[in-house]
Design a protein around this motif. Structure first.
Motif, PDB file in Angstrom:
ATOM      1  N   ASN A  46       0.810  -1.217   0.000  1.00  7.73           N
ATOM      2  CA  ASN A  46       0.000   0.000   0.000  1.00  7.73           C
ATOM      3  C   ASN A  46       0.845   1.270   0.000  1.00  7.73           C
ATOM      4  O   ASN A  46       0.308   2.369   0.137  1.00  7.73           O
ATOM      5  CB  ASN A  46      -0.922   0.018   1.221  1.00  7.73           C
ATOM      6  N   ILE A  47       2.167   1.112  -0.098  1.00  6.47           N
ATOM      7  CA  ILE A  47       3.068   2.260  -0.007  1.00  6.47           C
ATOM      8  C   ILE A  47       3.720   2.512  -1.357  1.00  6.47           C
ATOM      9  O   ILE A  47       4.166   1.581  -2.034  1.00  6.47           O
ATOM     10  CB  ILE A  47       4.167   2.006   1.054  1.00  6.47           C
ATOM     11  N   SER A  48       3.790   3.771  -1.739  1.00 11.93           N
ATOM     12  CA  SER A  48       4.540   4.159  -2.930  1.00 11.93           C
ATOM     13  C   SER A  48       5.978   4.450  -2.514  1.00 11.93           C
ATOM     14  O   SER A  48       6.237   5.396  -1.778  1.00 11.93           O
ATOM     15  CB  SER A  48       3.927   5.406  -3.579  1.00 11.93           C
ATOM     16  N   PRO A  81       1.590  12.790 -11.863  1.00  9.74           N
ATOM     17  CA  PRO A  81       0.425  12.834 -10.978  1.00  9.74           C
ATOM     18  C   PRO A  81      -0.573  11.720 -11.213  1.00  9.74           C
ATOM     19  O   PRO A  81      -1.201  11.243 -10.267  1.00  9.74           O
ATOM     20  CB  PRO A  81      -0.195  14.209 -11.275  1.00  9.74           C
ATOM     21  N   ASP A  82      -0.765  11.275 -12.457  1.00  9.58           N
ATOM     22  CA  ASP A  82      -1.797  10.269 -12.712  1.00  9.58           C
ATOM     23  C   ASP A  82      -1.217   8.864 -12.828  1.00  9.58           C
ATOM     24  O   ASP A  82      -1.863   7.957 -13.344  1.00  9.58           O
ATOM     25  CB  ASP A  82      -2.570  10.626 -13.985  1.00  9.58           C
ATOM     26  N   SER A  83       0.019   8.668 -12.367  1.00  8.32           N
ATOM     27  CA  SER A  83       0.619   7.345 -12.419  1.00  8.32           C
ATOM     28  C   SER A  83      -0.025   6.425 -11.398  1.00  8.32           C
ATOM     29  O   SER A  83      -0.723   6.857 -10.486  1.00  8.32           O
ATOM     30  CB  SER A  83       2.124   7.435 -12.148  1.00  8.32           C
ATOM     31  N   ILE A  84       0.227   5.127 -11.565  1.00  8.45           N
ATOM     32  CA  ILE A  84      -0.332   4.149 -10.627  1.00  8.45           C
ATOM     33  C   ILE A  84       0.165   4.429  -9.222  1.00  8.45           C
ATOM     34  O   ILE A  84      -0.580   4.367  -8.246  1.00  8.45           O
ATOM     35  CB  ILE A  84       0.058   2.720 -11.061  1.00  8.45           C
ATOM     36  N   GLN A  88      -1.656   6.946  -7.034  1.00 12.24           N
ATOM     37  CA  GLN A  88      -2.983   6.611  -6.530  1.00 12.24           C
ATOM     38  C   GLN A  88      -2.937   5.832  -5.221  1.00 12.24           C
ATOM     39  O   GLN A  88      -3.980   5.545  -4.632  1.00 12.24           O
ATOM     40  CB  GLN A  88      -3.748   5.791  -7.588  1.00 12.24           C
ATOM     41  N   LYS A  89      -1.744   5.450  -4.792  1.00 16.17           N
ATOM     42  CA  LYS A  89      -1.636   4.750  -3.518  1.00 16.17           C
ATOM     43  C   LYS A  89      -1.908   5.705  -2.360  1.00 16.17           C
ATOM     44  O   LYS A  89      -1.832   6.928  -2.510  1.00 16.17           O
ATOM     45  CB  LYS A  89      -0.257   4.110  -3.386  1.00 16.17           C
ATOM     46  N   VAL A 119       2.958   8.547   5.357  1.00 16.96           N
ATOM     47  CA  VAL A 119       1.900   9.528   5.561  1.00 16.96           C
ATOM     48  C   VAL A 119       0.811   9.325   4.509  1.00 16.96           C
ATOM     49  O   VAL A 119       1.087   8.942   3.367  1.00 16.96           O
ATOM     50  CB  VAL A 119       2.459  10.970   5.492  1.00 16.96           C
ATOM     51  N   ASN A 120      -0.420   9.570   4.892  1.00 11.61           N
ATOM     52  CA  ASN A 120      -1.553   9.461   3.981  1.00 11.61           C
ATOM     53  C   ASN A 120      -1.566  10.673   3.048  1.00 11.61           C
ATOM     54  O   ASN A 120      -2.025  11.749   3.416  1.00 11.61           O
ATOM     55  CB  ASN A 120      -2.857   9.382   4.772  1.00 11.61           C
ATOM     56  N   TRP A 121      -1.067  10.475   1.812  1.00 13.45           N
ATOM     57  CA  TRP A 121      -1.031  11.550   0.826  1.00 13.45           C
ATOM     58  C   TRP A 121      -1.826  11.148  -0.427  1.00 13.45           C
ATOM     59  O   TRP A 121      -1.530  11.551  -1.548  1.00 13.45           O
ATOM     60  CB  TRP A 121       0.422  11.881   0.478  1.00 13.45           C
ATOM     61  N   LYS A 122      -2.855  10.337  -0.195  1.00 15.30           N
ATOM     62  CA  LYS A 122      -3.682   9.885  -1.312  1.00 15.30           C
ATOM     63  C   LYS A 122      -4.376  11.079  -1.961  1.00 15.30           C
ATOM     64  O   LYS A 122      -4.791  12.014  -1.280  1.00 15.30           O
ATOM     65  CB  LYS A 122      -4.726   8.883  -0.824  1.00 15.30           C
TER      66      LYS A 122
END
Length: 695
Positions: free
Chosen positions: A496-498, A505-508, A511-512, A534-537
């Motif tokens: 779940n981490i990038s 910006p619109d890469s896979i 979107q994580k 950190v939650n940066w979704k």
């Protein structure tokens, strides 16, 4: 009232547990015991106000929140080096110097004037239980006797002419009044007779209850000035000695006569007599505040959590010094002293270094002389969790050298600090006593009071390249709720981490939900502290829109154009040696993970080498020896350019970063961990026995 018991409880403990000498006037115990007893009385309300509420301190809680008893030797240092030195400058033949135990070694200027001891005025405008005033009484008594006065006459004159005190707390004022009168009684048996004399000590009173009926009886020519004073004292119990009079001049004698002339008749339903008495006391305080003094000594209140009214007043009248009440007092009291007079303080030592007080430092360096200063060990003051210094300023502008004592290496409390000060007085060649010209401080960015800086280092600041000319140092994300938006990486699972730089910006990857977060962390050099995500979704949608109950956005996603870039980084809290780490591209830095950026990778690695050295640590301790190293301190670091050294530094630094990265990844707390390094030395046929059942 209660029925006292002498066999158990507090009275029994006072009798059996406290040394008789602590109550003995002859050995100086009386005043100290009064102060400690009062502080003990205030301990519970102090802790409740300071440690529990967390918010602004309310008006009625200010005395409990701010009153701290001033340690005896600090009182003596402040008075000896202000009142004592002021007298010695004008009376070089005086033997007083032999009586001043804490007079620091310095050059004493010879000043020719005929000032009488009766003309000396000393004020403590945050007097507490009167400890400073009582010791000043002792020093003045020595001077009076040397000048040929009897002790009886001297005691009377000291109380009537020399000592002045102000306080916002009624109980502290009463103790101060009591202590001074008992001191006078020690030398004059008639001191306590009614009508003999009274100390010039007062407690502030609000004037928001003055009846309209009273003002109608004041002659028109006096109404404007009296109304002006009444307005300034409307919130006096909160403002206290920082009431600003805008340099206005009043005819106090005329105002007193006017108030006294108001007739009170019959039943006095409007309380006119009580109003007259109050206004006469207020006039006395106003006159004290508008006078100037030879010596001003105090331990001011330490408080930055002000309520709305106090904060508004301080911002309006003392905008450049509004970081804390003690800084307002430093500015105010340094000008309460006459030209050539002295002001002395005991305060937190943060004013010497951090950016909040830079304008205060600039003002003092340019307009006053720091005559002497003692910087204590960080946790020496047992009565409060604040690092303390005590210092004396002279109200002159000159290039004279000041005396500084650095006690930061000596742990063990205030008794140890006292012993080291006495050692420095006995031996002026001691390594922790410094003599320097304060003009040197202006050569260092931010003007820190770095009195121990060498001449070579000061020259480096003058000729070196500032760090902010080489790299961009920036604060980062403040989520306003880390419990909601931050996690340790292994709490969310690495799928779940990038782990890559989000450049598209619109890469896979973009979107994580979770992204590496540089939060500072523990002491570690070169590489590491990859702990948090950190939650940066959706480009931080939830954080950007995080509001309080009033709908106000609380988060601060600042400097977002620097997110995900490579950086060198350090932790906000640096209680030990300073340490920097290289941070690979792909992280968001928060406001605790201080970071510096450059598009030049080699430059970042080279600077990392410079700063991760004992020299780097020493310079940062010059710029800010507190536990929090600010971005502004980093920007001020001087870099002396040398191509040969830069190339060598880059190669060494690059290898150290790689070694420390490999070390970081040998632990299971690293998301790049594969296997324990010890397993690499086990034969393949035995390796399976070392693996876990799920491995």
């Amino acid at each position: 009232m209660f029925t006292p018991s002498y066999h158990d409880g507090v009275i029994q403990h006072l009798i059996t547990d406290v040394s008789e000498d602590d109550f003995n006037v002859a050995v100086g115990g009386q005043v100290e015991i009064i102060g400690w007893l009062y502080q003990y009385y205030n301990t519970e309300p102090h802790d409740q106000v300071v440690n529990i509420t967390g918010g602004p301190v309310k008006k009625n809680d200010i005395p409990a929140a701010t009153q701290l008893f001033t340690t005896d030797w600090v009182v003596k240092y402040m008075v000896d080096n202000s009142l004592g030195k002021y007298w010695l400058e004008r009376h070089s033949e005086s033997n007083l110097k032999d009586k001043l135990e804490f007079l620091l070694p310095s050059d004493i200027e010879v000043i020719s004037d005929d000032e009488s001891v009766e003309d000396l005025k000393i004020i403590d405008n945050a007097m507490g239980s009167g400890h400073i005033l009582v010791y000043a009484f002792d020093v003045l008594m020595e001077i009076y006797q040397e000048q040929g006065y009897s002790v009886r006459d001297a005691a009377t004159l000291i109380i009537k002419n020399n000592l002045f005190g102000l306080e916002i707390d009624q109980r502290a004022y009463q103790l101060s009044y009591f202590a001074l009168m008992m001191k006078a009684r020690q030398f004059n048996r008639r001191a306590l007779r009614k009508g003999s004399f009274e100390p010039n000590v007062f407690v502030f009173e609000d004037t928001d209850d003055i009846p309209e009926e009273f003002m109608t009886r004041i002659p028109e020519e006096s109404q404007a000035d009296l109304a002006d004073i009444i307005d300034r004292f409307s919130n006096a119990r909160e403002l206290g000695s920082i009431i600003d009079f805008d340099n206005k001049d009043y005819n106090f004698e005329a105002l007193r006569d006017t108030i006294k002339s108001v007739e009170v008749e019959g039943l006095d339903v409007f309380g006119l007599q009580e109003t007259k008495d109050k206004l006469l006391r207020v006039l006395s305080i106003a006159e004290i505040l508008t006078n100037r003094y030879e010596v001003v000594v105090t331990n001011p209140p330490y408080m930055n959590k002000m309520d709305a009214a106090l904060k508004k007043y301080v911002k309006k009248h003392y905008a450049d010094y509004s970081g804390d009440l003690f800084s307002v007092f430093i500015f105010n009291n340094s000008n309460l002293a006459k030209v050539g007079g002295y002001s002395a303080f005991m305060t937190p030592f943060v004013w010497m270094f951090i950016k909040t007080y830079e304008k205060l430092r600039k003002y003092l360096i340019e307009t006053k002389k720091i005559d002497s200063l003692i910087q204590m060990e960080y946790s020496a003051f047992e009565e409060a969790t604040v690092p303390i210094n005590t210092f004396v300023m002279k109200n002159v502008t000159n290039e004279a050298v000041g005396t500084y004592v650095k006690l930061s290496a000596f742990k063990g409390g205030m008794d140890v600090q006292k012993d080291k000060v006495l050692e420095a007085i006995a031996n002026s060649d001691t390594s922790y006593l410094y003599r320097t010209n304060q003009a040197n401080f202006a050569k260092i960015p931010g003007m820190p009071i770095a009195y121990w800086a060498s001449a070579n280092l000061i020259h480096d600041f003058e000729v070196g390249t500032r760090m902010d000319e080489l790299v961009d140092a920036r604060q980062g994300l403040a989520t306003a709720n880390n419990n909601r938006f931050l996690r340790l990486w292994y709490e969310v699972g690495n799928t779940n981490i990038s782990f890559h730089s989000v450049s598209i910006p619109d890469s896979i990857e973009s979107q994580k939900m979770w992204f590496p977060c540089n939060k500072g962390g523990a002491y570690r050099k070169w590489f590491g502290n990859y702990d948090y995500v950190v939650n940066w979704k959706n480009n931080g949608h939830d954080i950007r829109n995080f509001t309080d109950s009033n709908g106000k956005v609380r988060s601060r996603p600042q400097n977002t154009n620097y997110y995900f870039r490579e950086a060198i980084t350090w932790s906000d809290i640096t209680s030990g040696s300073f340490s920097l780490r290289y941070r690979e591209p792909g992280s968001i830095h928060d406001h605790k993970g201080m970071s510096a950026f450059s598009k030049d990778h080699e430059l970042l690695i080279m600077i990392l080498a410079i700063l991760n050295t004992p020299v780097g640590d020493h310079i940062f301790k010059i710029l800010n020896p507190t536990v929090s190293l600010e971005v502004g301190n980093f920007k001020s670091f001087p870099v002396i350019k040398n191509k040969t050294i830069e190339d060598k530094s880059f190669n060494i630094s690059r290898k150290l970063v790689q070694y420390c990265k490999e070390d970081w990844n040998t632990f299971e707390t690293s998301w790049d961990f594969t296997s324990h390094p010890l397993l690499t030395h086990i034969a393949d046929d035995n390796l399976s026995h070392c693996r876990s059942p799920v491995g």
